[in-house]
Motif scaffolding. Sequence first.
Motif, PDB file in Angstrom:
ATOM      1  N   UNK A  61       0.827  -1.200   0.000  1.00  0.00           N
ATOM      2  CA  UNK A  61       0.000   0.000   0.000  1.00  0.00           C
ATOM      3  C   UNK A  61       0.867   1.257   0.000  1.00  0.00           C
ATOM      4  N   UNK A  62       1.905   1.254   0.792  1.00  0.00           N
ATOM      5  CA  UNK A  62       2.798   2.418   0.845  1.00  0.00           C
ATOM      6  C   UNK A  62       3.548   2.572  -0.475  1.00  0.00           C
ATOM      7  N   UNK A  63       4.091   1.473  -0.990  1.00  0.00           N
ATOM      8  CA  UNK A  63       4.873   1.529  -2.226  1.00  0.00           C
ATOM      9  C   UNK A  63       4.021   1.942  -3.423  1.00  0.00           C
ATOM     10  N   UNK A  64       2.762   1.539  -3.455  1.00  0.00           N
ATOM     11  CA  UNK A  64       1.887   1.927  -4.553  1.00  0.00           C
ATOM     12  C   UNK A  64       1.247   3.294  -4.326  1.00  0.00           C
ATOM     13  N   UNK A  65       1.250   3.766  -3.108  1.00  0.00           N
ATOM     14  CA  UNK A  65       0.688   5.075  -2.815  1.00  0.00           C
ATOM     15  C   UNK A  65       1.652   6.219  -3.066  1.00  0.00           C
ATOM     16  N   UNK A  66       2.941   5.968  -2.935  1.00  0.00           N
ATOM     17  CA  UNK A  66       3.931   7.026  -3.124  1.00  0.00           C
ATOM     18  C   UNK A  66       3.877   7.624  -4.533  1.00  0.00           C
ATOM     19  N   UNK A  67       3.823   6.834  -5.610  1.00  0.00           N
ATOM     20  CA  UNK A  67       3.706   7.457  -6.939  1.00  0.00           C
ATOM     21  C   UNK A  67       2.437   8.288  -7.106  1.00  0.00           C
ATOM     22  N   UNK A  68       1.343   7.855  -6.492  1.00  0.00           N
ATOM     23  CA  UNK A  68       0.097   8.624  -6.573  1.00  0.00           C
ATOM     24  C   UNK A  68       0.248   9.958  -5.847  1.00  0.00           C
ATOM     25  N   UNK A  69       0.858   9.931  -4.676  1.00  0.00           N
ATOM     26  CA  UNK A  69       1.092  11.162  -3.917  1.00  0.00           C
ATOM     27  C   UNK A  69       1.995  12.103  -4.709  1.00  0.00           C
ATOM     28  N   UNK A  70       3.027  11.568  -5.345  1.00  0.00           N
ATOM     29  CA  UNK A  70       3.913  12.405  -6.151  1.00  0.00           C
ATOM     30  C   UNK A  70       3.184  13.025  -7.338  1.00  0.00           C
ATOM     31  N   UNK A  71       2.324  12.253  -7.988  1.00  0.00           N
ATOM     32  CA  UNK A  71       1.574  12.798  -9.123  1.00  0.00           C
ATOM     33  C   UNK A  71       0.648  13.921  -8.676  1.00  0.00           C
ATOM     34  N   UNK A  72      -0.051  13.717  -7.574  1.00  0.00           N
ATOM     35  CA  UNK A  72      -0.958  14.748  -7.079  1.00  0.00           C
ATOM     36  C   UNK A  72      -0.177  15.993  -6.670  1.00  0.00           C
ATOM     37  N   UNK A  73       0.955  15.797  -6.020  1.00  0.00           N
ATOM     38  CA  UNK A  73       1.787  16.924  -5.593  1.00  0.00           C
ATOM     39  C   UNK A  73       2.232  17.745  -6.786  1.00  0.00           C
ATOM     40  N   UNK A  74       2.751  17.111  -7.828  1.00  0.00           N
ATOM     41  CA  UNK A  74       3.245  17.851  -8.982  1.00  0.00           C
ATOM     42  C   UNK A  74       2.119  18.342  -9.891  1.00  0.00           C
ATOM     43  N   UNK A  75       0.923  17.806  -9.742  1.00  0.00           N
ATOM     44  CA  UNK A  75      -0.217  18.314 -10.495  1.00  0.00           C
ATOM     45  C   UNK A  75      -0.658  19.669  -9.919  1.00  0.00           C
ATOM     46  N   UNK A  76      -0.755  19.738  -8.592  1.00  0.00           N
ATOM     47  CA  UNK A  76      -1.225  20.958  -7.961  1.00  0.00           C
ATOM     48  C   UNK A  76      -0.118  21.979  -7.706  1.00  0.00           C
ATOM     49  N   UNK A  77       1.107  21.527  -7.528  1.00  0.00           N
ATOM     50  CA  UNK A  77       2.233  22.421  -7.261  1.00  0.00           C
ATOM     51  C   UNK A  77       3.391  22.099  -8.208  1.00  0.00           C
ATOM     52  N   UNK A  78       3.291  22.493  -9.464  1.00  0.00           N
ATOM     53  CA  UNK A  78       4.369  22.173 -10.416  1.00  0.00           C
ATOM     54  C   UNK A  78       5.652  22.924 -10.060  1.00  0.00           C
ATOM     55  N   UNK A  79       6.759  22.358 -10.453  1.00  0.00           N
ATOM     56  CA  UNK A  79       8.042  23.018 -10.181  1.00  0.00           C
ATOM     57  C   UNK A  79       8.238  24.174 -11.141  1.00  0.00           C
ATOM     58  N   UNK A  80       9.045  25.113 -10.752  1.00  0.00           N
ATOM     59  CA  UNK A  80       9.325  26.271 -11.598  1.00  0.00           C
ATOM     60  C   UNK A  80      10.151  25.841 -12.801  1.00  0.00           C
ATOM     61  N   UNK A  81       9.810  26.376 -13.958  1.00  0.00           N
ATOM     62  CA  UNK A  81      10.562  26.052 -15.171  1.00  0.00           C
ATOM     63  C   UNK A  81      11.844  26.871 -15.197  1.00  0.00           C
ATOM     64  N   UNK A  82      12.910  26.241 -15.641  1.00  0.00           N
ATOM     65  CA  UNK A  82      14.191  26.929 -15.735  1.00  0.00           C
ATOM     66  C   UNK A  82      14.315  27.626 -17.073  1.00  0.00           C
ATOM     67  N   UNK A  83      15.070  28.702 -17.096  1.00  0.00           N
ATOM     68  CA  UNK A  83      15.309  29.414 -18.348  1.00  0.00           C
ATOM     69  C   UNK A  83      16.348  28.666 -19.159  1.00  0.00           C
ATOM     70  N   UNK A  84      16.162  28.656 -20.436  1.00  0.00           N
ATOM     71  CA  UNK A  84      17.115  27.963 -21.317  1.00  0.00           C
ATOM     72  C   UNK A  84      17.963  28.950 -22.050  1.00  0.00           C
TER      73      UNK A  84
END
Length: 60
Positions: A37-60
């Motif tokens: 349950x923990x191992x399968x829940x971590x990817x879901x938590x990561x997806x939800x986290x990055x869906x609602x709080x995306x990381x800042x894009x870097x300048x190229x």
Amino acid sequence: MNNFSGLWAKPLLIAALSLSGLITALAGDGIWDVYSWIALGIPVVLMVRYWFYPTAKTKE
């Protein structure tokens, strides 16, 4: 750190965690159910986290 490991280290770690969670869910009981349950829940938590709080894009 070279380009390969910089790009693929985290996705491969998440894939290995998911695979181990799937295998233990099928093969184990008791504490292994908790681990799966923990191992399968971590990817879901990561997806939800990055869906609602995306990381800042870097300048190229």
